[in-house]
Design an enzyme around this catalytic site. Structure first.
Site, PDB file in Angstrom:
ATOM      1  N   ARG A   5       0.857  -1.189   0.000  1.00 53.00           N
ATOM      2  CA  ARG A   5       0.000   0.000   0.000  1.00 53.00           C
ATOM      3  C   ARG A   5       0.893   1.238   0.000  1.00 53.00           C
ATOM      4  NH1 ARG A   5      -3.543  -2.499  -1.829  1.00 53.00           N
ATOM      5  NH2 ARG A   5      -5.621  -2.889  -0.990  1.00 53.00           N
ATOM      6  N   HIS A  36      -1.271  -0.033  -9.937  1.00 51.68           N
ATOM      7  CA  HIS A  36      -2.026  -0.943  -9.062  1.00 51.68           C
ATOM      8  C   HIS A  36      -2.510  -2.167  -9.845  1.00 51.68           C
ATOM      9  CE1 HIS A  36      -4.534  -1.150  -5.133  1.00 51.68           C
ATOM     10  NE2 HIS A  36      -4.304  -2.362  -5.595  1.00 51.68           N
TER      11      HIS A  36
HETATM   12  P1  NDP Z   1      -2.301 -10.873   5.228  1.00 49.15           P
HETATM   13  O1  NDP Z   1      -3.297 -10.267   6.127  1.00 49.15           O
HETATM   14  O2  NDP Z   1      -2.387 -12.323   4.923  1.00 49.15           O
HETATM   15  O3  NDP Z   1      -0.836 -10.611   5.812  1.00 49.15           O
HETATM   16  C1  NDP Z   1      -0.445  -9.403   6.377  1.00 49.15           C
HETATM   17  C2  NDP Z   1       0.966  -9.577   6.917  1.00 49.15           C
HETATM   18  O4  NDP Z   1       1.403  -8.294   7.405  1.00 49.15           O
HETATM   19  C3  NDP Z   1       1.059 -10.554   8.094  1.00 49.15           C
HETATM   20  O5  NDP Z   1       2.239 -11.293   8.031  1.00 49.15           O
HETATM   21  C4  NDP Z   1       1.092  -9.625   9.310  1.00 49.15           C
HETATM   22  O6  NDP Z   1       1.786 -10.145  10.427  1.00 49.15           O
HETATM   23  C5  NDP Z   1       1.869  -8.445   8.744  1.00 49.15           C
HETATM   24  N1  NDP Z   1       1.616  -7.229   9.498  1.00 49.15           N
HETATM   25  C6  NDP Z   1       0.464  -6.530   9.613  1.00 49.15           C
HETATM   26  N2  NDP Z   1       0.638  -5.462  10.400  1.00 49.15           N
HETATM   27  C7  NDP Z   1       1.927  -5.494  10.801  1.00 49.15           C
HETATM   28  C8  NDP Z   1       2.723  -4.658  11.620  1.00 49.15           C
HETATM   29  N3  NDP Z   1       2.220  -3.557  12.206  1.00 49.15           N
HETATM   30  N4  NDP Z   1       4.011  -4.972  11.822  1.00 49.15           N
HETATM   31  C9  NDP Z   1       4.527  -6.093  11.247  1.00 49.15           C
HETATM   32  N5  NDP Z   1       3.837  -6.940  10.443  1.00 49.15           N
HETATM   33  C10 NDP Z   1       2.553  -6.631  10.232  1.00 49.15           C
HETATM   34  O7  NDP Z   1      -2.320 -10.015   3.879  1.00 49.15           O
HETATM   35  P2  NDP Z   1      -1.961 -10.467   2.384  1.00 49.15           P
HETATM   36  O8  NDP Z   1      -0.617 -11.075   2.386  1.00 49.15           O
HETATM   37  O9  NDP Z   1      -3.078 -11.234   1.803  1.00 49.15           O
HETATM   38  O10 NDP Z   1      -1.943  -9.042   1.647  1.00 49.15           O
HETATM   39  C11 NDP Z   1      -1.039  -8.040   2.046  1.00 49.15           C
HETATM   40  C12 NDP Z   1      -1.415  -6.716   1.402  1.00 49.15           C
HETATM   41  O11 NDP Z   1      -1.097  -6.727   0.023  1.00 49.15           O
HETATM   42  C13 NDP Z   1      -2.892  -6.345   1.421  1.00 49.15           C
HETATM   43  O12 NDP Z   1      -3.314  -5.867   2.685  1.00 49.15           O
HETATM   44  C14 NDP Z   1      -2.938  -5.286   0.352  1.00 49.15           C
HETATM   45  O13 NDP Z   1      -2.653  -4.030   0.949  1.00 49.15           O
HETATM   46  C15 NDP Z   1      -1.819  -5.677  -0.605  1.00 49.15           C
HETATM   47  N6  NDP Z   1      -2.319  -6.130  -1.906  1.00 49.15           N
HETATM   48  C16 NDP Z   1      -1.949  -5.453  -3.029  1.00 49.15           C
HETATM   49  C17 NDP Z   1      -2.366  -5.861  -4.275  1.00 49.15           C
HETATM   50  C18 NDP Z   1      -1.918  -5.137  -5.493  1.00 49.15           C
HETATM   51  O14 NDP Z   1      -2.388  -5.465  -6.600  1.00 49.15           O
HETATM   52  N7  NDP Z   1      -1.004  -4.199  -5.410  1.00 49.15           N
HETATM   53  C19 NDP Z   1      -3.237  -7.038  -4.431  1.00 49.15           C
HETATM   54  C20 NDP Z   1      -3.565  -7.679  -3.195  1.00 49.15           C
HETATM   55  C21 NDP Z   1      -3.115  -7.234  -1.986  1.00 49.15           C
HETATM   56  P3  NDP Z   1       1.276 -11.455  11.204  1.00 49.15           P
HETATM   57  O15 NDP Z   1       1.538 -12.598  10.254  1.00 49.15           O
HETATM   58  O16 NDP Z   1       2.125 -11.520  12.394  1.00 49.15           O
HETATM   59  O17 NDP Z   1      -0.180 -11.233  11.459  1.00 49.15           O
HETATM   60  C1  OXD Z   2      -6.336  -5.856  -3.062  1.00 49.49           C
HETATM   61  C2  OXD Z   2      -5.766  -5.029  -4.096  1.00 49.49           C
HETATM   62  O1  OXD Z   2      -6.229  -5.491  -1.909  1.00 49.49           O
HETATM   63  O2  OXD Z   2      -6.060  -5.262  -5.283  1.00 49.49           O
HETATM   64  O3  OXD Z   2      -6.922  -6.905  -3.373  1.00 49.49           O
HETATM   65  O4  OXD Z   2      -4.961  -4.138  -3.817  1.00 49.49           O
END
Ligand code: NDP
Ligand code: OXD
Length: 307
Positions: free
Chosen positions: A222, A270
């Site tokens: 993000r 994106h």
């Molecule tokens: P998940 O919820 O599965 O994973 C999030 C990860 O971030 C976890 O490992 C979590 O830790 C970690 N995390 C969250 N907050 C913190 C923090 N404050 N400090 C340290 N670690 C933290 O999400 P996804 O992997 O499915 O997706 C990640 C992001 O990718 C989405 O939220 C979205 O913003 C982005 N995205 C972008 C896309 C694009 O096209 N550009 C498409 C899809 C997603 P823990 O494991 O310990 O909970």
């Molecule tokens: C998602 C994205 O969060 O597309 O799925 O960014």
């Protein structure tokens, strides 16, 4: 089961056939009395009149299923009292693996060094993957998939997450103490964290300064994870070699934003990973059936954590 499709009109033709095929018992609609629906399928962009999404009238809905993985746009919506599930889709994960692997390979192989200018630069030989350290911030569904793919190619991969989650083949770092240690080894940094109050501006000037000089930052997570001004300053100073940015604080990225013209930045719009209707419809159907049967929902968002 009556399901309301709270998604932009333009996506109806793409999604409706897949959703109906995956869940034939579902009556999918974009109109009708909100109080008559058992569930809501939601994606950012709804409603299209620009008003904030209002989930209060969906008094009977047992779940709001997001088609996006990132839920920062609705997780704090006060009208959303129903359980919220985010998207975890095999197609989405594969797309993210391909996007990140592609840009990591461009960084790793130094592809930009070979300009078509008549100069024979055979002294510029890329190292092998096992001599390259890649760090992923976020070891969730996507970070883990990307990390395992890169580890499979031989990269030295480390992952940082809140819990310090252990993943086979990936060095684990966790919590506030682990972050500086992870950053110090990140020749290539991939940021795959959600947008929450705790992750905003995580990559500020001080943390960018911890990275090995001249490395790459790839951000498909993000836009809010990175301080834009600090990023540009780090690029200008040579602290950062290049940034590949897919997500931004304002999207579409305004035409006058300095990222567009900076030679050290690659902007992608994106597109890192799309939720694929063919695979995601199966995930949605499973969760809707769980909701109707009163079974535990999958990929339930923790409202307090924001992801
Ligand atoms: P998940 O919820 O599965 O994973 C999030 C990860 O971030 C976890 O490992 C979590 O830790 C970690 N995390 C969250 N907050 C913190 C923090 N404050 N400090 C340290 N670690 C933290 O999400 P996804 O992997 O499915 O997706 C990640 C992001 O990718 C989405 O939220 C979205 O913003 C982005 N995205 C972008 C896309 C694009 O096209 N550009 C498409 C899809 C997603 P823990 O494991 O310990 O909970
Ligand atoms: C998602 C994205 O969060 O597309 O799925 O960014």
């Amino acid at each position: 089961m009556k399901v309301f499709f709270a998604v932009r009109d333009a996506l109806w033709d793409e999604w409706a056939p897949h959703l109906r095929a995956a869940c034939p018992e579902m009556e999918l609609s974009r109109e009708g009395d909100p109080a008559s629906f058992d569930a809501v399928i939601y994606a950012p962009g709804w409603p299209e009149d620009g008003h904030a999404a209002d989930f209060a009238p969906f008094t009977r809905a047992r779940v709001v299923q997001s088609l996006w993985a990132g839920v920062e746009r609705i997780v704090g919506n006060p009208t959303l009292t129903q359980p919220l599930c985010r998207m975890v889709d095999p197609g989405l994960a594969r797309g993210m693996v391909e996007y990140c692997t592609g840009w990591v390979m461009r960084a790793h192989l130094g592809m930009d060094a070979y300009a078509q200018d008549g100069v024979w630069r055979n002294h510029v030989v890329p190292p092998l993957a096992d001599e390259r350290s890649v760090v992923i911030l976020g070891m969730g569904e996507l970070g883990r998939a990307v990390g395992q793919a890169l580890a499979g190619l031989g990269f030295r991969v480390a992952g940082w997450s809140a819990s310090g989650r252990e993943v086979p083949g990936i060095a684990a770092f966790g919590g506030a103490d682990g972050l500086p240690r992870a950053l110090q080894r990140a020749e290539i940094l991939v940021t795959l964290l959600p947008d929450t109050p705790d992750t905003r501006d995580l990559m500020d000037a001080a943390r960018l300064a911890l990275l090995p000089r001249g490395g790459w930052l790839i951000n498909p997570g993000r836009g809010t994870l990175i301080d834009d001004d600090a990023l540009i300053a780090a690029l200008d100073a040579g602290q950062l070699g290049h940034a590949v940015l897919d997500v931004f604080r304002t999207e579409p990225l305004p035409p006058t934003h300095p990222f567009w013209s900076h030679p050290g930045v690659t902007v992608t719009p994106h597109i890192a990973a799309d939720t694929r209707a063919a695979t995601a419809a199966v995930v949605v159907a499973d969760n809707l059936r769980r909701a109707m049967a009163g079974q535990p929902l999958r990929y339930l968002v923790d409202r307090a954590r924001g992801y």
